[in-house]
Design a protein around this motif. Structure first.
Motif, short mmCIF file in Angstrom:
data_model
loop_
_atom_site.label_atom_id
_atom_site.label_comp_id
_atom_site.label_asym_id
_atom_site.label_seq_id
_atom_site.Cartn_x
_atom_site.Cartn_y
_atom_site.Cartn_z
N SER A 1 0.81 -1.22 0.00
CA SER A 1 0.00 0.00 0.00
C SER A 1 0.85 1.27 0.00
N ARG A 2 2.08 1.16 0.45
CA ARG A 2 2.93 2.34 0.53
C ARG A 2 3.04 3.03 -0.84
N ASN A 3 2.78 4.31 -0.84
CA ASN A 3 2.86 5.14 -2.06
C ASN A 3 1.97 4.65 -3.20
N ASN A 4 1.01 3.79 -2.88
CA ASN A 4 0.10 3.31 -3.93
C ASN A 4 -1.07 4.30 -4.01
N SER A 5 -0.91 5.29 -4.91
CA SER A 5 -1.81 6.44 -4.84
C SER A 5 -3.27 6.07 -5.16
N ARG A 6 -3.47 5.09 -6.05
CA ARG A 6 -4.85 4.76 -6.39
C ARG A 6 -5.57 4.15 -5.17
N PHE A 7 -4.88 3.23 -4.54
CA PHE A 7 -5.45 2.59 -3.35
C PHE A 7 -5.69 3.62 -2.23
N LEU A 8 -4.68 4.46 -2.01
CA LEU A 8 -4.79 5.45 -0.93
C LEU A 8 -5.92 6.44 -1.22
N ASN A 9 -6.09 6.76 -2.50
CA ASN A 9 -7.16 7.65 -2.91
C ASN A 9 -8.53 7.05 -2.52
N TYR A 10 -8.72 5.76 -2.81
CA TYR A 10 -9.99 5.12 -2.46
C TYR A 10 -10.17 5.00 -0.95
N LEU A 11 -9.06 4.65 -0.29
CA LEU A 11 -9.13 4.50 1.17
C LEU A 11 -9.45 5.85 1.83
N ALA A 12 -8.88 6.92 1.26
CA ALA A 12 -9.14 8.26 1.79
C ALA A 12 -10.61 8.63 1.60
N ARG A 13 -11.18 8.25 0.47
CA ARG A 13 -12.61 8.53 0.24
C ARG A 13 -13.44 7.90 1.35
N ASN A 14 -13.10 6.66 1.67
CA ASN A 14 -13.83 5.98 2.74
C ASN A 14 -13.70 6.73 4.06
N ALA A 15 -12.50 7.25 4.28
CA ALA A 15 -12.24 7.93 5.55
C ALA A 15 -13.01 9.25 5.65
N LEU A 16 -13.59 9.69 4.53
CA LEU A 16 -14.36 10.94 4.57
C LEU A 16 -15.85 10.68 4.73
N SER A 17 -16.22 9.40 4.75
CA SER A 17 -17.65 9.11 4.73
C SER A 17 -18.33 9.42 6.06
N ARG A 18 -17.57 9.43 7.13
CA ARG A 18 -18.18 9.74 8.43
C ARG A 18 -17.62 11.06 8.91
N THR A 19 -18.48 12.05 9.03
CA THR A 19 -18.00 13.40 9.34
C THR A 19 -18.27 13.73 10.81
N PRO A 20 -17.50 14.64 11.36
CA PRO A 20 -17.77 15.06 12.74
C PRO A 20 -19.06 15.86 12.81
N PRO A 21 -19.69 15.91 13.97
CA PRO A 21 -20.97 16.60 14.10
C PRO A 21 -20.81 18.11 14.14
N LEU A 22 -20.23 18.66 13.09
CA LEU A 22 -20.09 20.12 13.00
C LEU A 22 -20.86 20.55 11.77
N GLY A 23 -21.38 21.75 11.83
CA GLY A 23 -22.11 22.24 10.67
C GLY A 23 -22.68 23.58 11.01
N PHE A 24 -23.58 24.09 10.16
CA PHE A 24 -24.15 25.42 10.43
C PHE A 24 -23.07 26.37 10.93
N PHE A 25 -22.13 26.66 10.09
CA PHE A 25 -21.03 27.54 10.44
C PHE A 25 -20.25 27.02 11.65
#
Lengths: 633, 229
Positions: free
Chosen positions: A476-500
């Motif tokens: 996985s090291r420096n494997n940008s395609r894999f890291l790109n997909y893994l990063a997308r997953n890591a964005l799927s759950r957001t912290p409870p912040l919003g409304f400014f």
């Protein structure tokens, strides 16, 4: 009719942070004030006691202490104390005692919190004490803890007995007999310690045990002149003398060792024994692990598992940090697995093939808490043949998973368990599977497989688990395609912040507003950290250790790594404390907190921690060119 | 007097005025109640002079408290219009102007909230002669009834403490006992200086003094009967 308390108002007006408050607020403060008197040398606050007030010294002098008795602060007229206790779960942090006869004004906690909400300067006064309250809060917690602050070099009582690798096994056997030891460290003078040119003993390169002498010398009929270096084990566990006592304790529990060699930059400096640690601190988690292995039946084991919540609560009360609690709970979980596997093998007979039982997810990361389900899998020997061996491992898996469920580790909803034939694969099949995930990533497949990227061997050929970890790190090291997909997953759950960037509440099962601290906090933080860790080829599993690897690789902006670590620690600790509180109230602990239970300070700190996560996710998007657009939500 | 609870029952039956009946009806703790469990109220009257038959109350201050805490939330203070006009001299002492006094109500009109605040609690004063005699006199002249209640007197407690410290030798040698004025007593316990002669501020000062005396001179569970008079 409310009486005018002008004298009290005048007093408050003379001291910060009250001097900036408007007249009406001061009148309100004076009305709410309660007065108490302590003669010289009396305890006002004792560590860990509940605290309901902020204290202002009207006259006299007070000293506050750290938990270890060290002086923390000396206070006089107009000074304030008790705020740390009010910020943390309303328990006294810094005990206080009068130095002189003292008259104290006490402001109820609720009014204090209310003033912090209403008057920013007032709140800032208390926050400005440490540059960042979050860090200050965490470090002051660490200050108070023995196991997390005492380093093992303080415990070393035995000198390390070493021998050069060229020495003969006969010499080794004589030395071991003289010293009455069952193992000896082997050094290599040809590999001197670079930082210490005067040292000619060399680095530790292996260990020789009674067992090695029996199996590799006598059984193989080797001569007594055989060099130690030819028969020693190089697969040994060492610990650095800079490590903390709790790390040593966990290492020994994990590898089931009674002695642990301590090295300073690979130079042997001593050996510590389990008994040294037990003497240092009678750790309830340690005692529980010992009793797990002493149980005779499944029945007894499930009975013992009922003590787990109490052990958890005690650790929280003893001010352990989240890394310690997470590791201790993981070690306990592993021990239950190991004991169940031992029982399973006793019942089903020895396994027809070598195998390795894996822990996945939070247990593998050493971040297990009290509310947890079981995630596990099996690595099988490559000679595995389903027709011939399938039934044995099917039965073994059921024995273990059912046993774990009976001990409170619930079945995994996603069926990621050894009982599922899909997750009983040979080592080659596992490598293929991971290779597929990494080389041809798809968001959907990764969404469900990220848990496999946190793995640890619990039983059997645990080396195979380390092989898999290395395989994953290399692929996985420096494997940008894999890291790109893994990063997308890591964005799927957001912290409870919003409304400014305000705080957003969700509804829990009973439709009360609440925040799920795991789903919206610790889990997405672990996700973010995992992406960076795999990007730099880290083999660590624990999020804090992964962060250290990431910080060392310098792929994060300065300070951001420490911020992430602080945020994870803070959210995890709030989660842990509320779970402990649930247990103490006799309720089922969960991952939700109701914001009205939070103090103003917890709310502020949590918001700050969530903002760290928010910024970290934004950076992840930038770093790995991933966006959630077109991806998964 | 040790049996105040029984005495209060008798006084309730004997009282004509409904406000007094309610005051006695709230009862009184028994003499063996530990001080830590006794509800207390510090009371102070500012008067135009020292003679209850000649002089009058001009203000009343009180604050409820316990062995642990003084509760400012429940503190109260009233100005009272005296039956005789105010003399110049006392005006200076109390800092209360003629116009304010002229606008103040007669004591009878505030008797209800005052007695309500005292009900069920043991009164604490510094120099009991003033509060007891002025209270009795004021009630006798307005509702033709007396009032009786147990009192903890911080001046009396201080006198006892000073006598003990002075010892037999000291008494024989007629060593001076030390001042019993409120401010001077407070100084012995390192309590801060408050401007004197305001009813509420003196009541708070008295409450604090008792807390200090209790923590220096008495055990945690001393029964209230050993303290009150």
């Amino acid at each position: 009719m409310q009486a005018e308390l002008q004298d009290i108002v005048y007093f408050y007006q003379r001291f910060p942070p009250f001097d900036d408050l408007p007249e009406e607020a001061l009148a309100e403060l004076a009305q709410a004030t309660e007065i108490s008197y302590y003669r010289s040398g009396q305890d006002i606050l004792r560590y860990g006691d509940p605290i309901q007030d902020l204290y202002i010294i009207r006259s006299g002098a007070v000293e506050t202490y750290r938990r270890n008795g060290e002086l923390y602060n000396r206070l006089a007229e107009g000074d304030v104390f008790g705020q740390m206790g009010l910020m943390m779960n309303r328990r006294v942090r810094f005990p206080a005692r009068t130095m002189e006869d003292s008259l104290l004004y006490c402001i109820p906690a609720d009014l204090y919190a209310n003033f912090c909400d209403r008057f920013e300067d007032f709140a800032d006064f208390f926050e400005a004490e440490g540059s960042s309250l979050l860090r200050h809060t965490l470090s002051s917690q660490a200050d108070n803890n023995d196991l997390t602050t005492v380093k093992i070099n303080a415990l070393i009582q035995r000198e390390a007995i070493t021998l050069e690798r060229q020495a003969s096994v006969t010499q080794a056997a004589k030395l071991m007999t003289d010293q009455q030891i069952s193992s000896i460290l082997v050094t290599d003078p040809d590999q001197p310690i670079s930082s210490d040119p005067n040292d000619d003993d060399g680095q530790v390169v292996g260990i020789l045990t009674d067992r090695d002498l029996r199996m590799r010398v006598l059984a193989e009929e080797r001569p007594g002149s055989t060099p130690v270096g030819d028969v020693m084990s190089t697969d040994m566990v060492l610990i650095d003398d800079n490590a903390y006592v709790f790390e040593a304790m966990l290492t020994m529990l994990r590898h089931n060792l009674h002695h642990l060699p301590v090295v300073h930059r690979r130079r042997p400096i001593g050996v510590i024994a389990m008994s040294d640690i037990v003497q240092h601190e009678s750790q309830s988690s340690l005692l529980l692990v010992r009793s797990i292995f002493a149980q005779q039946s499944l029945e007894e084991l499930t009975q013992l598992a009922k003590q787990l919540p109490a052990v958890f609560v005690r650790m929280v009360k003893e001010d352990a940090n989240s890394h310690m609690i997470g590791s201790a709970m993981a070690v306990i979980g592993r021990s239950f697995k190991q004991k169940l596997l031992e029982m399973a093998e006793a019942e089903l007979g020895p396994p027809p093939l070598p195998y390795c039982f894996l822990a996945l997810g939070s247990m593998a990361r050493d971040e297990q808490l009290i509310v947890t389900d079981q995630d596990n899998a099996i690595i099988l020997d490559d000679r595995y043949n389903p027709e011939e061996h399938g039934e044995y491992f099917e039965k073994l898996s059921h024995f273990v998973c059912d046993g774990l469920n009976a001990c409170g580790y619930r079945y995994c909803d996603g069926d990621i368990m050894a009982t599922n034939p899909e997750w009983r694969l040979t080592l080659s099949q596992w490598k293929e599977r991971f290779g597929g995930w990494i080389e041809e990533p798809s968001p959907q497949a990764l969404l469900h497989s990220s848990i496999f990227f946190d793995l640890d061997g619990v039983w059997g050929r645990t080396k195979w688990a380390r092989d898999l970890q290395s395989f994953i790190a290399q692929q996985s090291r420096n494997n940008s395609r894999f890291l790109n997909y893994l990063a997308r997953n890591a964005l799927s759950r957001t912290p409870p912040l919003g409304f400014f960037k305000g705080f957003v509440m969700e509804q829990d099962g009973q439709h009360r507003p609440s925040i799920n601290l795991k789903r919206r906090g610790t889990a997405p933080l672990s996700d973010v950290i995992r992406v960076h860790a795999l990007a730099v080829g880290s083999r660590s599993q624990n999020s804090f250790e992964r962060l250290e690897d990431v910080i060392r690789a310098k792929i994060l902006p300065p300070e951001k790594g420490q911020d992430l670590s602080d945020a994870l620690e803070y959210i995890a600790m709030v989660r842990i404390r509320y779970q402990a509180a649930d247990i103490e109230r006799g309720e089922e602990p969960d991952n939700n907190i109701e914001p009205e239970l939070l103090s103003t300070f917890e709310r502020r700190n949590l918001k700050e921690a969530f903002q760290v996560l928010d910024r970290a996710q934004a950076f992840l998007k930038f770093r790995y060119h991933s966006s959630t657009k077109g991806g998964i939500r | 007097m040790s049996d105040w609870p029984e005495r209060f029952q008798q006084l309730e039956t004997a009282a004509f005025d409904i406000r007094l009946q309610r005051y006695y009806g709230a009862g009184m703790v028994s003499a063996d109640t530990p001080i830590g469990e006794t509800p207390l109220v510090a009371l102070d009257f500012e008067t135009t002079g020292l003679d209850a038959s000649q002089d009058a109350i001009v203000s009343i201050g009180l604050v409820p408290f316990s062995r642990q805490r003084v509760f400012l939330r429940e503190a109260n203070e009233w100005l009272v219009k005296p039956e005789q006009p105010l003399e110049e001299e006392s005006v200076v002492i109390h800092g209360i102007t003629h116009s304010k006094i002229r606008a103040a109500p007669d004591l009878e009109l505030i008797l209800e909230p005052v007695l309500e605040a005292l009900a069920g609690k043991v009164v604490v004063v510094h120099h009991r002669a003033i509060e007891r005699s002025f209270f009795s006199q004021a009630l006798l002249s307005r509702i033709q009834e007396d009032i009786q209640f147990p009192v903890i007197d911080t001046m009396e407690l201080e006198y006892r403490a000073l006598r003990q410290r002075q010892g037999l030798i000291g008494r024989l040698l007629r060593r001076p006992l030390g001042s019993l004025r409120l401010g001077d007593c407070r100084q012995r316990y390192s309590l801060p200086y408050y401007p004197p002669h305001r009813a509420l501020s003196d009541a708070i000062a008295t409450a604090e003094l008792l807390l200090a005396q209790l923590s220096y001179q008495y055990r945690e569970d001393v029964p209230v009967g050993e303290l009150w008079l």
